[in-house]
Design an enzyme around this catalytic site. Structure first.
Site, PDB file in Angstrom:
ATOM      1  CE  LYS A  40      -9.879   6.660   0.584  1.00  0.00           C
ATOM      2  NZ  LYS A  40     -10.165   5.315   0.070  1.00  0.00           N
ATOM      3  CE1 TYR A  68      -4.229   7.550  11.929  1.00  0.00           C
ATOM      4  CE2 TYR A  68      -2.773   8.546  10.318  1.00  0.00           C
ATOM      5  CZ  TYR A  68      -3.223   7.438  10.994  1.00  0.00           C
ATOM      6  OH  TYR A  68      -2.676   6.213  10.749  1.00  0.00           O
ATOM      7  CE1 TYR A 106      -3.655   2.598   0.614  1.00  0.00           C
ATOM      8  CE2 TYR A 106      -2.135   3.454   2.271  1.00  0.00           C
ATOM      9  CZ  TYR A 106      -3.266   3.603   1.479  1.00  0.00           C
ATOM     10  OH  TYR A 106      -3.996   4.754   1.562  1.00  0.00           O
ATOM     11  CD  GLU A 107       3.231   2.726   4.723  1.00  0.00           C
ATOM     12  OE1 GLU A 107       4.420   2.326   4.863  1.00  0.00           O
ATOM     13  OE2 GLU A 107       2.561   3.184   5.650  1.00  0.00           O
ATOM     14  N   GLY A 116     -14.777   1.516  10.483  1.00  0.00           N
ATOM     15  CA  GLY A 116     -14.485   1.852  11.870  1.00  0.00           C
ATOM     16  C   GLY A 116     -13.402   1.016  12.521  1.00  0.00           C
ATOM     17  CD  GLU A 165       7.626   2.017  12.943  1.00  0.00           C
ATOM     18  OE1 GLU A 165       8.095   2.045  11.789  1.00  0.00           O
ATOM     19  OE2 GLU A 165       7.934   2.860  13.803  1.00  0.00           O
ATOM     20  N   GLY A 206     -10.079   1.014  11.975  1.00  0.00           N
ATOM     21  CA  GLY A 206      -8.944   1.848  12.367  1.00  0.00           C
ATOM     22  C   GLY A 206      -9.226   2.600  13.657  1.00  0.00           C
ATOM     23  N   GLY A 232     -13.053   1.875   6.148  1.00  0.00           N
ATOM     24  CA  GLY A 232     -14.272   2.672   6.199  1.00  0.00           C
ATOM     25  C   GLY A 232     -15.328   2.112   7.132  1.00  0.00           C
ATOM     26  CG  ASN A 237      -2.280   7.534   3.480  1.00  0.00           C
ATOM     27  OD1 ASN A 237      -3.453   7.700   3.159  1.00  0.00           O
ATOM     28  ND2 ASN A 237      -1.834   6.421   4.040  1.00  0.00           N
TER      29      ASN A 237
END
Length: 160
Positions: free
Chosen positions: A127, A132, A26-27, A96, A84, A98, A94, A125
């Site tokens: 999103k 956050y 993803y990164e 919840g 980390e 996270g 999407g 990033n």
């Protein structure tokens, strides 16, 4: 969707590695992961673990993780919890998950007497940055991340 969050146990190591690899993809760093099940097992569950993981599960399947460790703030005189890695599987984003993982870490931080939680976010990033901000976090300014690794780390260790 029934999701639960719990501390990782040794039997989770393969799922943890799978999610670390998925996060690296993803990164946009798919080849960056050097961790193995053995190295993770030793780091997370060896005789003196300094790194910890919370797992989000849905119907017994790991769908997210929060990997963290403690740091220390000399200004507050208290520990800080450093996140980390936060990862949620595509299928659960999407929903919840996270927020559930971060809430579990917030409870952990409070139980450990931490003054704060810190983490880094890739500048592209949007999103994650939006998420956050919605939970009340803010972008720290004035401090830039620095790193020494590879040959430079070897030289410093050898030559002072």
């Amino acid at each position: 969707m029934t999701v639960s969050v719990r501390r990782a146990v040794p039997g989770d190591v393969s799922h943890i590695l799978d999610m670390i690899v998925a996060l690296a993809v993803y990164e946009q760093e798919p080849d960056a992961v050097k961790a193995t099940e053995d190295s993770l097992g030793q780091t997370l569950f060896g005789p003196n673990p300094q790194v910890f993981v919370h797992i989000a599960e849905q119907d017994g399947k790991a769908i997210g993780l929060a990997l963290w460790f403690l740091t220390y703030s000399t200004w507050t005189g208290r520990p800080s919890l450093y996140l980390e890695d936060l990862f949620v599987a595509d299928s659960a984003r999407g929903d919840g998950v996270g927020r559930m993982l971060l809430a579990a870490l917030a409870r952990e931080a409070k139980a450990l007497g931490c003054a704060r939680m810190d983490w880094a976010v890739l500048d592209w990033n949007e999103k994650a940055r939006g998420f956050y901000m919605r939970i009340g976090a803010h972008h720290s300014t004035g401090w830039e991340p620095w790193r020494i690794e590879g040959e430079a780390l070897e030289r410093l260790a050898a030559n002072g």
